[in-house]
Design a protein around this motif. Structure first.
Motif, PDB file in Angstrom:
ATOM      1  N   ASN A   1       0.852  -1.186   0.000  1.00 59.39           N
ATOM      2  CA  ASN A   1       0.000   0.000   0.000  1.00 59.39           C
ATOM      3  C   ASN A   1       0.883   1.230   0.000  1.00 59.39           C
ATOM      4  OD1 ASN A   1      -2.714  -1.267   0.547  1.00 59.39           O
ATOM      5  ND2 ASN A   1      -1.593  -1.971   2.326  1.00 59.39           N
ATOM      6  N   TYR A   2       0.354   2.311  -0.540  1.00 63.94           N
ATOM      7  CA  TYR A   2       1.041   3.586  -0.412  1.00 63.94           C
ATOM      8  C   TYR A   2       0.032   4.643  -0.003  1.00 63.94           C
ATOM      9  CZ  TYR A   2      -0.460   4.357  -5.303  1.00 63.94           C
ATOM     10  OH  TYR A   2      -1.184   4.471  -6.457  1.00 63.94           O
ATOM     11  N   ASN A   3       0.539   5.714   0.562  1.00 73.89           N
ATOM     12  CA  ASN A   3      -0.304   6.805   1.025  1.00 73.89           C
ATOM     13  C   ASN A   3      -0.011   8.048   0.201  1.00 73.89           C
ATOM     14  OD1 ASN A   3      -1.477   5.474   3.392  1.00 73.89           O
ATOM     15  ND2 ASN A   3       0.622   5.463   4.107  1.00 73.89           N
ATOM     16  N   VAL A   4      -1.035   8.832  -0.020  1.00 74.46           N
ATOM     17  CA  VAL A   4      -0.880  10.111  -0.692  1.00 74.46           C
ATOM     18  C   VAL A   4      -1.394  11.189   0.257  1.00 74.46           C
ATOM     19  CG1 VAL A   4      -1.617  11.536  -2.637  1.00 74.46           C
ATOM     20  CG2 VAL A   4      -1.089   9.122  -2.993  1.00 74.46           C
ATOM     21  N   ARG A   5      -0.559  12.187   0.453  1.00 75.73           N
ATOM     22  CA  ARG A   5      -0.937  13.323   1.293  1.00 75.73           C
ATOM     23  C   ARG A   5      -1.032  14.550   0.399  1.00 75.73           C
ATOM     24  NH1 ARG A   5       1.730  17.461   3.900  1.00 75.73           N
ATOM     25  NH2 ARG A   5       3.779  16.635   3.349  1.00 75.73           N
ATOM     26  N   VAL A   6      -2.043  15.371   0.653  1.00 74.61           N
ATOM     27  CA  VAL A   6      -2.278  16.568  -0.136  1.00 74.61           C
ATOM     28  C   VAL A   6      -2.008  17.787   0.734  1.00 74.61           C
ATOM     29  CG1 VAL A   6      -3.997  17.875  -1.454  1.00 74.61           C
ATOM     30  CG2 VAL A   6      -4.076  15.373  -1.440  1.00 74.61           C
ATOM     31  N   ARG A   7      -1.282  18.741   0.174  1.00 74.47           N
ATOM     32  CA  ARG A   7      -1.076  20.040   0.822  1.00 74.47           C
ATOM     33  C   ARG A   7      -1.648  21.074  -0.129  1.00 74.47           C
ATOM     34  NH1 ARG A   7       2.521  23.340  -0.487  1.00 74.47           N
ATOM     35  NH2 ARG A   7       2.984  25.166   0.709  1.00 74.47           N
ATOM     36  N   ALA A   8      -2.647  21.803   0.331  1.00 81.59           N
ATOM     37  CA  ALA A   8      -3.312  22.790  -0.517  1.00 81.59           C
ATOM     38  C   ALA A   8      -3.272  24.153   0.158  1.00 81.59           C
ATOM     39  CB  ALA A   8      -4.761  22.376  -0.764  1.00 81.59           C
ATOM     40  N   ILE A   9      -3.130  25.188  -0.645  1.00 79.74           N
ATOM     41  CA  ILE A   9      -3.205  26.569  -0.153  1.00 79.74           C
ATOM     42  C   ILE A   9      -4.324  27.252  -0.923  1.00 79.74           C
ATOM     43  CG2 ILE A   9      -2.033  28.787   0.065  1.00 79.74           C
ATOM     44  CD1 ILE A   9       0.577  27.283   0.447  1.00 79.74           C
ATOM     45  N   THR A  10      -5.280  27.789  -0.182  1.00 77.92           N
ATOM     46  CA  THR A  10      -6.427  28.458  -0.790  1.00 77.92           C
ATOM     47  C   THR A  10      -6.163  29.956  -0.901  1.00 77.92           C
ATOM     48  OG1 THR A  10      -7.502  28.757   1.344  1.00 77.92           O
ATOM     49  CG2 THR A  10      -8.025  26.743   0.142  1.00 77.92           C
ATOM     50  N   ASP A  11      -6.821  30.579  -1.862  1.00 81.02           N
ATOM     51  CA  ASP A  11      -6.762  32.037  -1.935  1.00 81.02           C
ATOM     52  C   ASP A  11      -8.162  32.647  -1.926  1.00 81.02           C
ATOM     53  OD1 ASP A  11      -7.509  31.388  -4.519  1.00 81.02           O
ATOM     54  OD2 ASP A  11      -5.735  32.235  -5.471  1.00 81.02           O
ATOM     55  N   GLU A  12      -9.150  31.788  -1.654  1.00 81.60           N
ATOM     56  CA  GLU A  12     -10.535  32.220  -1.453  1.00 81.60           C
ATOM     57  C   GLU A  12     -11.164  31.304  -0.415  1.00 81.60           C
ATOM     58  OE1 GLU A  12     -12.893  32.076  -5.016  1.00 81.60           O
ATOM     59  OE2 GLU A  12     -11.417  33.194  -6.197  1.00 81.60           O
ATOM     60  N   THR A  13     -12.163  31.818   0.272  1.00 81.08           N
ATOM     61  CA  THR A  13     -12.908  30.945   1.184  1.00 81.08           C
ATOM     62  C   THR A  13     -13.907  30.130   0.365  1.00 81.08           C
ATOM     63  OG1 THR A  13     -14.594  32.623   1.605  1.00 81.08           O
ATOM     64  CG2 THR A  13     -12.708  32.568   3.113  1.00 81.08           C
ATOM     65  N   ILE A  14     -14.276  28.963   0.911  1.00 78.84           N
ATOM     66  CA  ILE A  14     -15.321  28.161   0.263  1.00 78.84           C
ATOM     67  C   ILE A  14     -16.388  27.855   1.305  1.00 78.84           C
ATOM     68  CG2 ILE A  14     -13.960  27.212  -1.625  1.00 78.84           C
ATOM     69  CD1 ILE A  14     -13.517  24.685   0.016  1.00 78.84           C
ATOM     70  N   ALA A  15     -17.639  27.937   0.881  1.00 79.40           N
ATOM     71  CA  ALA A  15     -18.768  27.786   1.802  1.00 79.40           C
ATOM     72  C   ALA A  15     -19.165  26.336   2.017  1.00 79.40           C
ATOM     73  CB  ALA A  15     -19.960  28.582   1.282  1.00 79.40           C
ATOM     74  N   GLN A  16     -18.683  25.436   1.167  1.00 82.46           N
ATOM     75  CA  GLN A  16     -19.057  24.032   1.317  1.00 82.46           C
ATOM     76  C   GLN A  16     -17.865  23.137   1.033  1.00 82.46           C
ATOM     77  OE1 GLN A  16     -22.103  22.956  -1.504  1.00 82.46           O
ATOM     78  NE2 GLN A  16     -21.390  24.472  -2.972  1.00 82.46           N
ATOM     79  N   GLU A  17     -17.991  21.899   1.472  1.00 80.75           N
ATOM     80  CA  GLU A  17     -16.928  20.932   1.273  1.00 80.75           C
ATOM     81  C   GLU A  17     -16.813  20.565  -0.209  1.00 80.75           C
ATOM     82  OE1 GLU A  17     -16.041  17.392   3.991  1.00 80.75           O
ATOM     83  OE2 GLU A  17     -17.194  16.473   2.355  1.00 80.75           O
TER      84      GLU A  17
END
Length: 177
Positions: free
Chosen positions: A143-159
């Motif tokens: 098995n392998y794992n994937v990790r996500v690193r995200a940087i937003t530049d706007e807010t989001i109201a929903q998932e």
């Protein structure tokens, strides 16, 4: 004299056959996972997200190519694409950058793919720049794992639910030869 002329011809035939055999052991494996980015009120702050563990047991892909994961000589990521699954009207305008990392038991986490300065063009699909790192040990792991690193530049109201589609180019030995 004929034997001396025959030797170069035989060597050329052998080399061309070897190239053809190599092509038979080169193939692509597609894999996918998904992750969610929760509604946010903070921007320009990194968000770390772990995807579900991905089983790297692609036995059918290897069997269809007369190979096994133990016979991988080289594995490279050739494509990593993100697609918005939900919300239906969602797009990637809220993201500034995304980086994905791969890890497996006993192996160091390394970058997998990334994209920076994502344009606010209402894109529903992003193609990330893949790493040039050798990924053989990660695909040979159970098995392998994937990790996500995200940087937003706007807010989001929903998932947001985002699908990740990978294509790995595999170069394998021919049944151990």
């Amino acid at each position: 004299m004929k034997k001396l002329l025959l030797l170069p011809v035989m060597m050329l035939l052998f080399l061309s056959c070897e190239d053809e055999l190599d092509k038979l052991t080169m193939f692509d494996i597609d894999n996918s996972t998904s992750f969610s980015i929760p509604a946010t009120t903070i921007i320009d702050s990194p968000i770390a997200i772990n995807t579900p563990e991905i089983e790297s047991n692609s036995n059918n892909d290897f069997e269809n190519n007369n190979s096994r994961k133990e016979l991988i000589e080289s594995a490279k990521l050739t494509r990593l694409q993100l697609t918005i699954d939900s919300p239906d009207n969602g797009n990637f305008d809220f993201l500034n950058e995304v980086e994905l990392f791969i890890s497996a038991d006993g192996l160091t986490e390394i970058p997998l793919a990334s994209i920076e300065n994502i344009p606010a063009d209402q894109l529903k699909q992003l193609n990330l720049t893949p790493t040039t790192e050798e990924l053989r040990p990660y695909l040979q792991a159970d098995n392998y794992n994937v990790r996500v690193r995200a940087i937003t530049d706007e807010t989001i109201a929903q998932e947001y639910t985002i699908n990740v589609n990978f294509t790995f180019f595999i170069d394998a030995e021919i049944l151990g030869i």
